[in-house]
Design an enzyme around this catalytic site. Structure first.
Site, PDB file in Angstrom:
ATOM      1  N   ARG A   1     -60.646  22.248 -40.393  1.00 24.47           N
ATOM      2  CA  ARG A   1     -60.018  21.657 -40.253  1.00 24.47           C
ATOM      3  C   ARG A   1     -60.850  19.938 -40.462  1.00 24.47           C
ATOM      4  O   ARG A   1     -60.132  18.934 -41.013  1.00 24.47           O
ATOM      5  CB  ARG A   1     -58.851  22.043 -40.265  1.00 24.47           C
ATOM      6  CG  ARG A   1     -57.617  21.181 -40.535  1.00 24.47           C
ATOM      7  CD  ARG A   1     -56.105  22.093 -40.524  1.00 24.47           C
ATOM      8  NE  ARG A   1     -55.406  20.931 -40.836  1.00 24.47           N
ATOM      9  CZ  ARG A   1     -54.842  21.017 -41.797  1.00 24.47           C
ATOM     10  NH1 ARG A   1     -55.407  22.176 -43.012  1.00 24.47           N
ATOM     11  NH2 ARG A   1     -53.590  20.271 -42.425  1.00 24.47           N
TER      12      ARG A   1
ATOM     13  N   LYS B   1     -60.699  18.034 -27.673  1.00 26.18           N
ATOM     14  CA  LYS B   1     -61.595  18.528 -28.703  1.00 26.18           C
ATOM     15  C   LYS B   1     -60.471  16.971 -30.189  1.00 26.18           C
ATOM     16  O   LYS B   1     -61.642  17.203 -31.187  1.00 26.18           O
ATOM     17  CB  LYS B   1     -60.412  19.580 -28.998  1.00 26.18           C
ATOM     18  CG  LYS B   1     -61.307  20.718 -30.817  1.00 26.18           C
ATOM     19  CD  LYS B   1     -60.525  22.240 -30.797  1.00 26.18           C
ATOM     20  CE  LYS B   1     -60.669  21.878 -32.298  1.00 26.18           C
ATOM     21  NZ  LYS B   1     -59.771  22.238 -33.329  1.00 26.18           N
ATOM     22  N   ASN B   2     -59.622  17.270 -29.720  1.00 26.44           N
ATOM     23  CA  ASN B   2     -58.398  16.931 -31.282  1.00 26.44           C
ATOM     24  C   ASN B   2     -58.856  15.561 -31.253  1.00 26.44           C
ATOM     25  O   ASN B   2     -59.217  14.839 -32.538  1.00 26.44           O
ATOM     26  CB  ASN B   2     -57.007  16.700 -31.311  1.00 26.44           C
ATOM     27  CG  ASN B   2     -56.518  18.496 -31.102  1.00 26.44           C
ATOM     28  OD1 ASN B   2     -57.308  19.158 -31.833  1.00 26.44           O
ATOM     29  ND2 ASN B   2     -55.494  18.543 -30.908  1.00 26.44           N
TER      30      ASN B   2
ATOM     31  N   ASP C   1     -49.593  23.248 -29.827  1.00 22.24           N
ATOM     32  CA  ASP C   1     -50.744  23.794 -29.668  1.00 22.24           C
ATOM     33  C   ASP C   1     -50.767  24.422 -28.253  1.00 22.24           C
ATOM     34  O   ASP C   1     -51.403  25.598 -27.775  1.00 22.24           O
ATOM     35  CB  ASP C   1     -51.929  22.996 -29.671  1.00 22.24           C
ATOM     36  CG  ASP C   1     -53.016  22.766 -30.596  1.00 22.24           C
ATOM     37  OD1 ASP C   1     -52.171  23.520 -31.278  1.00 22.24           O
ATOM     38  OD2 ASP C   1     -53.279  21.696 -30.266  1.00 22.24           O
TER      39      ASP C   1
ATOM     40  N   ASP D   1     -57.756  26.947 -38.501  1.00 27.73           N
ATOM     41  CA  ASP D   1     -57.152  28.577 -37.908  1.00 27.73           C
ATOM     42  C   ASP D   1     -56.643  28.484 -39.026  1.00 27.73           C
ATOM     43  O   ASP D   1     -55.951  27.871 -39.821  1.00 27.73           O
ATOM     44  CB  ASP D   1     -56.262  27.991 -36.493  1.00 27.73           C
ATOM     45  CG  ASP D   1     -56.835  27.439 -36.350  1.00 27.73           C
ATOM     46  OD1 ASP D   1     -58.074  28.489 -35.368  1.00 27.73           O
ATOM     47  OD2 ASP D   1     -56.335  26.889 -34.663  1.00 27.73           O
TER      48      ASP D   1
ATOM     49  N   MET E   1     -43.157  24.721 -36.020  1.00 28.30           N
ATOM     50  CA  MET E   1     -44.576  23.929 -37.066  1.00 28.30           C
ATOM     51  C   MET E   1     -44.949  24.692 -38.126  1.00 28.30           C
ATOM     52  O   MET E   1     -45.593  24.265 -39.040  1.00 28.30           O
ATOM     53  CB  MET E   1     -45.095  23.063 -36.413  1.00 28.30           C
ATOM     54  CG  MET E   1     -46.205  21.986 -37.566  1.00 28.30           C
ATOM     55  SD  MET E   1     -47.712  20.802 -36.314  1.00 28.30           S
ATOM     56  CE  MET E   1     -46.371  20.203 -35.149  1.00 28.30           C
TER      57      MET E   1
END
Length: 434
Positions: free
Chosen positions: A97, A22-23, A319, A121, A341
């Site tokens: 995002r 996905k990223n 994640d 998110d 984070m």
């Protein structure tokens, strides 16, 4: 709004193939804006966030042809810059995002870009300063409209520069690399993110004619070129999904083989779950997880409690901390989870406590988990998915629990996991979408 009804307590068995990353998808899809020539991308995951980004760039004027279920050809030949001023663009840009990464390529190719404050998110502050400070160092003029939360940048001519990032932001690095590839002169980006996603983007851009060196390190050097051309690109499997499947297998005592994992690209993910007690075997490029009735957390050499924390690559990706936390609830031993984070990412633990987990939320960033050693199974409850990663962690918890659970707001899970209910049901899970 959809929900999952989950009947827990079933052991799963079989092979499962991870989706495309996905990223990485969110980066390389934006990179197609850098050329008017065709770009073909394979292993594209069919998930909500990726589909929304494809819809956005299509409406921006990119020609999109789906060659196969996971293969698309893009051609950004006739971009409509006026679309940036429409209400539809505002709505699309705020939905995900990853939309912020169209700014770098648009600035490089057209000299201007604008973007509403993007969504994503709700896991704490996610500032974009790194992106826009970098654009300014390349010679762009930046404006932020506080009335409608709109970012805009313009540049008559981008010029190479030395950029020291204040944080090793993955999306920030990707955005600045895409802006710099056609800037005049040489750009140096220090403290760059070096995740496999960024490496994949850089390799794709180099095949398109860019000149990027230092790929895989935190020091990137980019010699600007006048034009980029088309290419073909195959995406990595999703490391977050692979880690989720490892955690699922251990938590439910299942025998699962995760296929085609690109193991060298996984960093510390396998080691982290091995430290939590989950056994695994590397069989070629597959990861085999044997059925385990119990698993025990490792300790440090001096016997002190294991600390699982996120870090910049090649450290553990943040994640997967939600999944690691859930897995620890049924381990033998105690674990400290330290989410450095994002300050809101651990707030889903109240649902796990309601399920019977023994967790002390120390502060917004740290939680201590006292493992139940599978002697007291979690119990099914009704809960809601607050974000993508917490959502799949709650799904794993529900699959291991006794009885029936209902997870509301599963659109959050759909944003990052392709047909997760269908694929897990094929292994023996009982998940019904309602």
């Amino acid at each position: 709004m959809a929900s999952f009804e989950v009947i827990g307590g079933n052991k799963l068995q079989g092979d499962i193939y991870p989706q495309g990353a996905k990223n990485e998808a969110l980066q390389v899809l934006c990179a197609v804006l850098l050329t008017s020539e065709p770009v073909t991308i394979t292993n594209v995951p069919n998930i909500r966030d990726v589909n929304k980004l494809i819809e956005l760039i299509r409406d921006l004027g990119v020609s999109v042809e789906q060659q196969a279920p996971d293969t698309y050809t893009f051609r950004a030949e006739n971009i409509n810059l006026d679309y940036l001023d429409t209400e539809q663009f505002v709505e699309q840009g705020r939905a995900i995002r990853g939309s912020v990464m169209i700014v770098g390529p648009m600035l490089a190719r057209y000299g201007k870009a604008k973007m509403p404050k993007p969504g994503g998110d709700k896991i704490g502050r996610r500032r974009l300063d790194t992106h826009f400070i970098g654009f300014e160092k390349l010679g762009a003029k930046f404006n932020y409209d506080t009335q409608d939360s709109f970012y805009s940048v313009t540049a008559d001519n981008l010029r190479g520069s030395y950029i020291l990032l204040d944080e090793a932001s993955v999306t920030g690095t990707a955005n600045l690399v895409m802006a710099a590839v056609m800037a005049e002169g040489t750009t140096t980006i220090y403290n760059a993110a070096c995740e496999p996603y960024v490496q994949q983007l850089c390799r794709m851009l180099n095949r398109m004619g860019a000149k990027i060196s230092g790929v895989g390190s935190n020091l990137l050097t980019i010699e600007g070129v006048e034009k980029l051309h088309g290419t073909e690109h195959a995406m990595l499997p999703d490391m977050i999904e692979i880690g989720s499947f490892i955690g699922l297998a251990g938590m439910t005592g299942s025998e699962i083989t995760i296929k085609n994992c690109r193991i060298p690209e996984l960093g510390l993910i396998p080691d982290t779950f091995q430290n939590l007690g989950i056994k695994m075997e590397f069989r070629g490029d597959d990861i085999y997880i044997p059925a385990q009735d119990k698993y025990e957390v490792a300790t440090y050499i001096d016997g002190s409690i294991l600390n699982v924390s996120d870090h910049t690559w090649p450290g553990l990706t943040p994640d997967l901390l939600s999944v690691a936390l859930v897995v620890a609830t049924q381990a033998k031993g105690t674990v400290l989870i330290h989410q450095k984070m994002f300050e809101s990412r651990l707030f889903f633990v109240d649902k796990l406590i309601d399920m019977g987990a023994q967790i002390i939320l120390c502060d917004p960033h740290r939680a201590t988990i006292i493992g139940l050693n599978k002697q007291i199974p979690l119990r099914g409850i009704r809960m809601a998915s607050p974000d993508i990663r917490a959502g799949v962690a709650l799904l794993i918890a529900a699959l291991s629990a006794e009885g029936r659970s209902v997870i509301d707001n599963v659109e959050q899970i759909d944003r990052g996991y392709q047909n997760i209910d269908g694929r897990l049901n094929a292994l023996g899970a009982q998940i019904r979408r309602i």
